[in-house]
Motif scaffolding. Sequence first.
Motif, mmCIF file in Angstrom:
data_model
loop_
_atom_site.group_PDB
_atom_site.id
_atom_site.type_symbol
_atom_site.label_atom_id
_atom_site.label_comp_id
_atom_site.label_asym_id
_atom_site.label_seq_id
_atom_site.Cartn_x
_atom_site.Cartn_y
_atom_site.Cartn_z
ATOM 1 N N UNK A 53 0.824 -1.200 0.000
ATOM 2 C CA UNK A 53 0.000 0.000 0.000
ATOM 3 C C UNK A 53 0.865 1.259 0.000
ATOM 4 N N UNK A 54 0.255 2.379 -0.375
ATOM 5 C CA UNK A 54 0.908 3.697 -0.379
ATOM 6 C C UNK A 54 2.168 3.714 -1.239
ATOM 7 N N UNK A 55 2.148 2.941 -2.313
ATOM 8 C CA UNK A 55 3.257 2.929 -3.261
ATOM 9 C C UNK A 55 2.700 2.967 -4.673
ATOM 10 N N UNK A 56 3.443 3.607 -5.572
ATOM 11 C CA UNK A 56 3.034 3.675 -6.975
ATOM 12 C C UNK A 56 3.373 2.355 -7.665
ATOM 13 N N UNK A 57 2.348 1.687 -8.182
ATOM 14 C CA UNK A 57 2.513 0.373 -8.810
ATOM 15 C C UNK A 57 2.034 0.461 -10.261
ATOM 16 N N UNK A 58 2.836 -0.072 -11.160
ATOM 17 C CA UNK A 58 2.460 -0.090 -12.573
ATOM 18 C C UNK A 58 1.900 -1.464 -12.924
ATOM 19 N N UNK A 59 0.689 -1.471 -13.487
ATOM 20 C CA UNK A 59 0.073 -2.698 -13.964
ATOM 21 C C UNK A 59 0.201 -2.757 -15.481
ATOM 22 N N UNK A 60 0.790 -3.830 -15.984
ATOM 23 C CA UNK A 60 0.848 -4.098 -17.418
ATOM 24 C C UNK A 60 -0.193 -5.165 -17.726
#
Length: 227
Positions: free
Chosen positions: A146-153
């Motif tokens: 949580x509270x982190x920038x996550x990139x979904x491909x």
Amino acid sequence: MAYPLQLGFQDATSPIMEELLHFHDHTLMIMFLISTLVLYIISLMLSTKLTHTSTMDAQEVETVWTILPAIILILIALPSLRILYMMDEINNPLLTVKAMGHQWYWSYEYTDYEDLNFDSYMVPTSDLKPGELRLLEVDNRVVLPMEMSIRMLISSEDVLHSWTVPSLGLKTDAIPGRLNQATLTSSRPGLYYGQCSEICGSNHSFMPIVLELVPLKHFEDWSTSML
């Protein structure tokens, strides 16, 4: 998580979804004011026989009802464009997860790890444990910090799918031969459910998505145990 007979949106979990909810309320208020004004004018026309001839032919009135809708459209368009650019913006993602759609399950790959991938199938109704949700529970949840920038491909290996999690404001098409990306950020821990939102065959209704957002330390423990 939605509840029975719910009329509104699910509670927002991400900053993007909060912006979308504010924009929805903003647009709905404008529509409500316009509808009230139109209804009031119609009721006046039906309830009185008096007609103001100078008003009917006045050029000022025509100017107002031409410029006023343009201003209203601008008031709707500017916040909408702002949110669209926010949804496409990805700033230094700290984690990348690849989601592949299949008929009829999802497979996930944590690309920052050497060998961390799994398939996620829906749990049959007969195998559900107490407290688990029918048609929404999976055997392998997607655990994310949580509270982190996550990139979904997001892509697909067979037909069109759509990777959707309403409480996070995410809905991205999974298209064979094409890689779409989305940003995911959660402001609090919890379980967040979604489903495939593109008709993809006979078992389209049985492709749930479950995200488990946890603190970073718990995510590191989980990733270590999976390797």
